[in-house]
Each structure stands twice: as structure tokens, then as C-alpha cells.
Design an enzyme around this catalytic site. Structure first.
Site: not given
Length: 248
Positions: A12, A149
Site C-alpha cells: 500500500t 502522528y
């Protein structure tokens, strides 16, 4: 014979950076590789360069994940290597000033999307298959203005270890690769100008004991190593750090 002849791999976020380098390495070892990405033009260009199979899919979109699964099931059958790589850093924003849009963008790609990519593809994985998550050393660091994050990668590591325990009876291995500072496009996408980016790069190199940035190829070679059942068959639930000694 190369090590991944007759093996099918999915990468991906395979149109640039670590995903691109890993797809290239897998193909060089004989694998048939499907790369995904959000931008049709970019993913098709990368696939042509690599000799990979392109599929336009946004990891944050669960319908895209389902479509990818159905296409692979119909066209190719089972999967041997799943590299869940797609991710974004999001904006550098303090917790006090965090906006919902930035939070959701990061979590939807880095965690929710990765989770359901894993969940969706488990039925297609061959016995002895390898799953590798691209994590980051930020999963165990707590720097200001990077809370979302960091949290997304910490959550990713948690589910990867649980998946390793759940999938062990099927001889499916699940591991994490956590790079430190690496020369890829992801920092450019964080919205930093050239001067700031250059200053950040110099700062990071000074903080790394080996005094250099990592490369996408450094990470790709490790992902390929972990994907090889003949040499990494006893490695699962493990996070391997690739950071030049930064977290020493």
C-alpha cells in the site's frame, strides 16, 4: 530461481518512497507485486516503471479496501506478502491547537485504514504469509507538535503485536519496521518550506550517531528480509528499528 517466484505481494502506498523501493526490491526477487495509491496518474506511472500492477485505492477509504480485496481474490487468489506502508505525518500542531480535520486525516490513514486493510486481507493470506507494518521510531517518542502522528504509530504497533498472536496458529507472521529519519517525500508533504526542511535535515543528521539519513532502500531490504519465510520464519511480533542509532 529467485526467492519470491510465484509469490503475490501487496504494497500500500507504493508509488513513492519506502513503498516504491520495497516494491522494486520484491520484484527483483521474483514476486508479482500490486501497488496501491490514491492518485491514479502517480500509481500508474510508478507501476509502469517498476513492472508492478497498479490499483487506485485510498487506505483511509474502507470501500476502496473492500474493492481491492475483491479484485485480488477474483484475479489472483491468495496473497503471500502484505506490506501496509501508506501513511502521512499530518501537520506539526500542538495538542492545544489540534483541529479535528488533521486528527482524522492522520488516524484514518495511519491507523484505521491500516487496521482494516489487515482485517480485510486476513482471509486471503496463505499459510506462512508475511505481514509487515511500516511504523516509525516516533511510536515511542514524545516530541512536541507531533502527538497525532506519534499516537497513530503507537496504536499500529499495538495491533501488530496482537495480530501476531492471533495469526500464529496459521503460521502467518506479523512484524513492524520502524525507521528513523529517512530521505523520502513525506516531510515535503508536511507543508514545510525548503529552508525549514533543510534546517530540519541538518538537525536530524547531527542527532544520528551514524551522521547520515536513512534511505528508502535501507528500509525496503529489511521488509524483504522479514517477508522471506525461509530465513525469517521464527520472527513475529517484532519491531525492528532502522534509525542509525538515533534512539540509543
Amino acid at each position: 530461481m529467485t526467492k519470491f517466484n510465484n509469490k503475490l505481494a501487496i504494497v500500500t502506498g507504493g508509488n513513492s518512497g519506502i513503498g516504491y523501493a520495497t516494491a522494486k526490491e520484491l520484484i527483483s526477487e521474483g514476486a508479482k507485486v500490486i501497488i496501491t495509491g490514491r492518485r491514479k496518474e502517480a500509481i500508474e506511472k510508478a507501476a509502469e516503471e517498476l513492472g508492478a500492477i497498479p490499483f487506485v485505492a485510498d487506505q483511509a477509504n474502507l470501500n476502496d479496501i473492500d474493492s481491492l480485496k475483491k479484485e485480488i481474490e477474483n484475479q489472483y487468489g491468495k496473497v503471500d506478502i502484505l506490506f501496509i506502508n501508506a501513511g502521512i505525518t499530518g501537520g506539526l500542531i500542538s495538542i492545544e491547537n489540534m483541529d479535528v480535520e488533521n486528527f482524522d486525516n492522520v488516524m484514518n490513514i495511519n491507523f484505521r485504514g491500516a487496521y482494516f486493510t489487515l482485517s480485510t486481507f486476513i482471509p486471503l493470506l496463505n499459510e506462512g504469509a508475511s505481514i509487515v507494518f511500516l511504523s516509525s521510531i516516533v511510536a515511542s517518542t514524545y516530541k512536541p507538535n507531533s502527538s497525532v502522528y506519534q499516537a497513530s504509530k503507537a496504536a499500529l504497533n499495538s495491533i501488530a503485536k496482537t495480530a501476531a498472536a492471533e495469526l500464529a496458529p496459521k503460521k502467518i507472521r506479523v512484524n513492524m519496521v520502524s525507521p528513523g529519519p529517512t530521505k523520502t517525500e513525506i516531510m515535503n508533504k508536511a507543508g514545510l518550506d525548503e529552508a525549514t526542511l533543510s534546517g530540519l535535515t541538518d538537525y536530524l543528521i547531527n542527532e544520528i550517531p551514524l551522521k547520515k539519513m536513512g534511505t528508502a532502500e535501507d528500509v525496503a531490504k529489511l521488509v524483504v528480509y522479514l517477508s522471506d519465510h525461509t530465513i525469517a520464519s521464527f520472527i513475529t511480533g517484532t519491531e525492528i528499528i532502522v534509525d542509525g542509532g538515533m534512539v540509543l
